[in-house]
Design an enzyme around this catalytic site. Structure first.
Site, short mmCIF file in Angstrom:
data_model
loop_
_atom_site.label_atom_id
_atom_site.label_comp_id
_atom_site.label_asym_id
_atom_site.label_seq_id
_atom_site.Cartn_x
_atom_site.Cartn_y
_atom_site.Cartn_z
N TYR A 95 0.79 -1.25 0.00
CA TYR A 95 0.00 0.00 0.00
C TYR A 95 0.82 1.29 0.00
N GLU A 137 -9.07 -6.86 3.94
CA GLU A 137 -8.29 -7.95 3.36
C GLU A 137 -7.73 -8.88 4.43
N GLN A 207 -8.10 -14.76 -13.44
CA GLN A 207 -9.20 -15.28 -12.64
C GLN A 207 -10.05 -16.22 -13.52
N TYR A 208 -10.51 -17.32 -12.92
CA TYR A 208 -11.48 -18.19 -13.59
C TYR A 208 -12.55 -18.60 -12.59
N SER A 209 -13.82 -18.44 -12.98
CA SER A 209 -14.92 -18.85 -12.11
C SER A 209 -14.91 -20.35 -11.97
N GLY A 274 -22.18 -16.46 -23.56
CA GLY A 274 -20.85 -17.00 -23.90
C GLY A 274 -20.24 -17.75 -22.74
N PRO A 279 -19.92 -19.39 -13.98
CA PRO A 279 -20.47 -19.31 -12.63
C PRO A 279 -21.93 -19.77 -12.57
N PHE A 391 -18.30 -9.24 -13.70
CA PHE A 391 -17.47 -8.88 -14.85
C PHE A 391 -16.32 -9.88 -14.97
N PHE A 392 -16.02 -10.30 -16.18
CA PHE A 392 -14.83 -11.12 -16.41
C PHE A 392 -13.64 -10.20 -16.70
C1 LIG Z 1 -13.95 -12.83 -11.88
C2 LIG Z 1 -13.50 -13.36 -13.23
C3 LIG Z 1 -13.92 -14.62 -13.63
C4 LIG Z 1 -13.53 -15.11 -14.88
N1 LIG Z 1 -13.97 -16.34 -15.26
C5 LIG Z 1 -13.63 -16.84 -16.47
C6 LIG Z 1 -14.07 -18.13 -16.87
O1 LIG Z 1 -14.74 -18.84 -16.14
N2 LIG Z 1 -13.67 -18.58 -18.10
C7 LIG Z 1 -12.92 -17.82 -18.95
O2 LIG Z 1 -12.59 -18.28 -20.04
N3 LIG Z 1 -12.51 -16.58 -18.58
C8 LIG Z 1 -12.82 -16.09 -17.36
N4 LIG Z 1 -12.36 -14.85 -16.98
C9 LIG Z 1 -11.48 -14.10 -17.90
C10 LIG Z 1 -10.03 -14.56 -17.70
O3 LIG Z 1 -9.57 -14.13 -16.43
C11 LIG Z 1 -9.07 -13.98 -18.74
O4 LIG Z 1 -9.24 -12.60 -18.78
C12 LIG Z 1 -9.29 -14.57 -20.12
O5 LIG Z 1 -9.05 -15.99 -20.09
C13 LIG Z 1 -8.33 -13.94 -21.15
O6 LIG Z 1 -7.02 -14.12 -20.69
P1 LIG Z 1 -5.83 -14.32 -21.73
O7 LIG Z 1 -4.55 -14.29 -20.97
O8 LIG Z 1 -6.09 -15.48 -22.61
O9 LIG Z 1 -5.94 -13.05 -22.63
P2 LIG Z 1 -5.07 -11.72 -22.48
O10 LIG Z 1 -3.72 -11.95 -22.99
O11 LIG Z 1 -5.26 -11.24 -21.12
O12 LIG Z 1 -5.86 -10.78 -23.50
C14 LIG Z 1 -7.20 -10.39 -23.24
C15 LIG Z 1 -7.68 -9.43 -24.31
O13 LIG Z 1 -6.86 -8.27 -24.29
C16 LIG Z 1 -6.38 -8.00 -25.58
N5 LIG Z 1 -5.03 -7.43 -25.48
C17 LIG Z 1 -3.95 -8.02 -24.93
N6 LIG Z 1 -2.87 -7.23 -25.04
C18 LIG Z 1 -3.27 -6.13 -25.71
C19 LIG Z 1 -2.64 -4.96 -26.15
N7 LIG Z 1 -1.34 -4.75 -25.93
N8 LIG Z 1 -3.38 -4.01 -26.80
C20 LIG Z 1 -4.69 -4.21 -27.03
N9 LIG Z 1 -5.36 -5.32 -26.64
C21 LIG Z 1 -4.66 -6.25 -25.99
C22 LIG Z 1 -6.37 -9.34 -26.30
O14 LIG Z 1 -6.44 -9.18 -27.71
C23 LIG Z 1 -7.58 -9.99 -25.73
O15 LIG Z 1 -8.73 -9.58 -26.43
C24 LIG Z 1 -12.72 -14.34 -15.74
C25 LIG Z 1 -12.29 -13.07 -15.31
C26 LIG Z 1 -12.67 -12.60 -14.07
C27 LIG Z 1 -12.18 -11.24 -13.63
C1 HEM Z 2 -6.33 2.15 -1.66
C2 HEM Z 2 -5.61 1.64 -2.64
C3 HEM Z 2 -6.17 0.83 -3.77
C4 HEM Z 2 -7.31 1.01 -4.49
C5 HEM Z 2 -8.35 2.11 -4.34
C6 HEM Z 2 -7.36 -0.05 -5.48
C7 HEM Z 2 -8.36 -0.21 -6.41
C8 HEM Z 2 -8.46 -1.27 -7.28
C9 HEM Z 2 -9.56 -1.50 -8.20
C10 HEM Z 2 -10.75 -0.58 -8.39
C11 HEM Z 2 -9.33 -2.66 -8.86
C12 HEM Z 2 -10.20 -3.31 -9.94
C13 HEM Z 2 -11.07 -4.35 -9.27
C14 HEM Z 2 -11.88 -5.13 -10.27
O1 HEM Z 2 -11.36 -6.09 -10.84
O2 HEM Z 2 -13.03 -4.78 -10.51
C15 HEM Z 2 -8.07 -3.18 -8.37
C16 HEM Z 2 -7.47 -4.32 -8.83
C17 HEM Z 2 -6.16 -4.63 -8.58
N1 HEM Z 2 -5.35 -4.03 -7.67
FE1 HEM Z 2 -5.81 -2.50 -6.44
N2 HEM Z 2 -6.26 -0.85 -5.35
C18 HEM Z 2 -5.50 -0.34 -4.32
C19 HEM Z 2 -4.32 -0.85 -3.86
C20 HEM Z 2 -3.60 -1.82 -4.50
C21 HEM Z 2 -2.27 -2.24 -4.11
C22 HEM Z 2 -1.49 -1.71 -2.93
C23 HEM Z 2 -1.87 -3.19 -5.01
C24 HEM Z 2 -0.56 -3.91 -5.06
C25 HEM Z 2 0.45 -3.48 -5.72
C26 HEM Z 2 -2.97 -3.39 -5.93
C27 HEM Z 2 -2.99 -4.29 -6.98
C28 HEM Z 2 -4.11 -4.60 -7.73
C29 HEM Z 2 -4.12 -5.64 -8.75
C30 HEM Z 2 -2.94 -6.51 -9.18
C31 HEM Z 2 -5.41 -5.67 -9.28
C32 HEM Z 2 -5.97 -6.53 -10.41
C33 HEM Z 2 -5.60 -5.82 -11.69
C34 HEM Z 2 -5.97 -6.55 -12.94
O3 HEM Z 2 -6.32 -7.72 -12.91
O4 HEM Z 2 -5.89 -5.90 -13.98
N3 HEM Z 2 -3.98 -2.54 -5.59
N4 HEM Z 2 -7.58 -2.32 -7.41
#
Ligand SMILES: Cc1cc2nc3c(=O)[nH]c(=O)nc-3n(C[C@H](O)[C@H](O)[C@H](O)COP(=O)(O)OP(=O)(O)OC[C@H]3O[C@@H](n4cnc5c(N)ncnc54)[C@H](O)[C@@H]3O)c2cc1C
Ligand code: HEM
Length: 409
Positions: A95, A137, A207-209, A274, A279, A391-392
């Site tokens: 933090y 947390e 993340q994967y559900s 899709g 979940p 949201f995924f």
């Molecule tokens: C709570 C939660 C639950 C989920 N559950 C599932 C599930 O059950 N099953 C499932 O399949 N997925 C699930 N997902 C989504 C999963 O976590 C991944 O996001 C998904 O599998 C895509 O990951 P990836 O590494 O294959 O793609 P990534 O490499 O992360 O790419 C994702 C997208 O970003 C684009 N992208 C990447 N790099 C760039 C760039 N430089 N510029 C522009 N665009 C870019 C790619 O073209 C692609 O469209 C879930 C996500 C969350 C948050």
């Molecule tokens: C008060 C401080 C913080 C706030 C307000 C904050 C806020 C958020 C929010 C809004 C998200 C998106 C949640 C979602 O998926 O919908 C997130 C994700 C995340 N946060 Fe924080 N965060 C804080 C501190 C931190 C710290 C200290 C770290 C560690 C370095 C951190 C690392 C991450 C990571 C890794 C994700 C997921 C990002 C991704 O998957 O793209 N955050 N946070």
């Protein structure tokens, strides 16, 4: 406790944050990663490239500024984020690092307007907000560790089975490598998996559900291959192509607040678009295992019949329930396979399929899909507090305001 002066300064700067939030968080991540490149092992690079994480953070910082004197308003949002943080092993020591670069980014973007007084007030406010996150947390870490079969951070799991579910979705059955128990979860929750992909500089977390009912000796995830995009998805393609039975992946304990509420009476409607079916199938199978007496409606939209996963599991689960109906349909107009709707789901269909305005509705799918479904659910009389969605990716703002009332299309 923040002083009244600090509160006043933070609240008066909130509108600036609303306008400049995206700029500030973009500058923040640049500073954060150039000074702490090791954090690139935690953050999702694709969410960064698309600006989704920047927007999510900006929205939260703005909300925190606005409600700095009543942070309890933010607790539901904090919990949702804290689940994600816990599943990614974010710790209290992270933090101050984030605080430091957030303040530097505010200074960089606001220039001379960011007086010492403003920066000091923000430093104090950030400390207060960070403490809320850290304490929420802490409770989640304790719960994850102390439950039966629980653990801290990431633990090795072995791929015990790999099963093709559709032309794009494959399931992975994961068992603890140490032979230990599998901690329970609530249907709707997700796990974070961590993989090292050969040739990639950083570890990747996704993340994967959980897609099966709880109470089994494995976790099942069902992953869509993200191949119709440029660049193709890194982790999903790696899982499909290179992760096989016997391989090890790291998994963090189940997390997330999108969960099936226990309510023995209300009708339950599950709506999936899709791969958002994952979940939903977990919730449906759980209701079937529990022999729930609720009226259950399962609505699944897929692009076409080839991409339609879990058809047999849905029928089997529904057959175990006393009052369950499943519907499906395809987006592609040229897919002639029989379905209950064709093209996008429309209000007229929802009106006849959703049993009553008392229904508790769970929705998961692409953001545009959820936006349209939630808007239509509201238009047919389902109140907002009965609609839950996941949201995924980082949470976004959805525009779900009804466009009309009383229409009968
Ligand atoms: C709570 C939660 C639950 C989920 N559950 C599932 C599930 O059950 N099953 C499932 O399949 N997925 C699930 N997902 C989504 C999963 O976590 C991944 O996001 C998904 O599998 C895509 O990951 P990836 O590494 O294959 O793609 P990534 O490499 O992360 O790419 C994702 C997208 O970003 C684009 N992208 C990447 N790099 C760039 C760039 N430089 N510029 C522009 N665009 C870019 C790619 O073209 C692609 O469209 C879930 C996500 C969350 C948050
Ligand atoms: C008060 C401080 C913080 C706030 C307000 C904050 C806020 C958020 C929010 C809004 C998200 C998106 C949640 C979602 O998926 O919908 C997130 C994700 C995340 N946060 Fe924080 N965060 C804080 C501190 C931190 C710290 C200290 C770290 C560690 C370095 C951190 C690392 C991450 C990571 C890794 C994700 C997921 C990002 C991704 O998957 O793209 N955050 N946070």
């Amino acid at each position: 406790m923040l002083s009244q002066k600090t509160i006043d300064i933070v609240k008066s700067t909130a509108p600036v944050l609303e306008v400049k939030g995206q700029e500030i968080t973009t500058a923040f991540y640049k500073l954060l990663f150039s000074n702490h490149p090791e954090l690139l092992n935690i953050f999702n690079h694709a969410n960064q490239s698309q600006g989704r994480q920047q927007t999510a953070l900006a929205n939260t910082v703005y909300a925190a500024a606005k409600y700095i004197d009543q942070l309890e308003v933010l607790v539901p949002a904090v919990k949702q984020i804290a689940h994600k943080h816990r599943s990614l092993a974010i710790k209290p020591e992270h933090y101050p690092i984030v605080g430091k670069y957030l303040l530097e980014a505010i200074k960089e973007v606001l220039g001379e307007a960011a007086t010492d007084e403003i920066i000091n007030a923000w430093a104090e406010a950030y400390g207060e907000i960070a403490n809320v996150f850290i304490s929420v947390e802490k409770a989640m870490y304790t719960e994850a560790e102390e439950q039966e079969g629980g653990w801290v951070d990431f633990k090795d799991f072995i791929v015990d089975d790999k099963k093709v579910e559709s032309s794009v979705i494959t399931s992975f059955y994961l068992k603890p490598k140490d032979g230990g128990k599998v901690a329970r979860f609530t249907p709707g929750q997700y796990i974070t998996i961590q993989v090292s992909i050969p040739g990639e500089k950083y570890i990747m977390n996704r993340q994967y559900s959980l897609s099966d009912a709880p109470g089994k000796d494995y976790y099942r995830i069902s992953v869509k291959r993200e191949a119709e995009c440029n660049p193709i998805g890194k982790v999903s393609n790696f899982l499909h192509d290179d992760v096989n039975v016997g391989d090890t992946i790291k998994v963090s304990a189940p997390a997330g607040d999108f969960v099936l509420e226990s309510n023995p009476h209300a009708p339950i409607t599950l709506i999936a678009g899709g791969v958002g079916v994952t979940p939903m199938i977990s919730m449906l199978k759980t209701l079937a295992d529990q022999k729930a007496e609720n009226t259950v409606t399962f609505i699944q939209a897929a692009k076409n019949s080839e991409m339609h996963a879990f058809m047999d599991e849905v029928s089997e689960a529904c057959s175990k329930l006393g009052d369950a109906t499943a519907y499906f349909g395809y987006d592609d107009d040229d897919d002639s396979s029989a379905g209950d709707f064709q093209g996008y789901i429309e209000k007229s269909f929802l009106r006849q399929a959703v049993p009553s305005s008392d229904s508790i509705c769970y929705v998961c799918g692409p953001a545009k899909f959820m936006e349209s479904i939630i808007r239509q659910l509201k238009e047919i009389g389902i109140s907002e507090d009965r609609i839950h969605y996941e949201f995924f990716g980082p949470a976004m703002t959805l525009n779900t305001e009804p466009v009309e009332t009383g229409a009968n299309n």
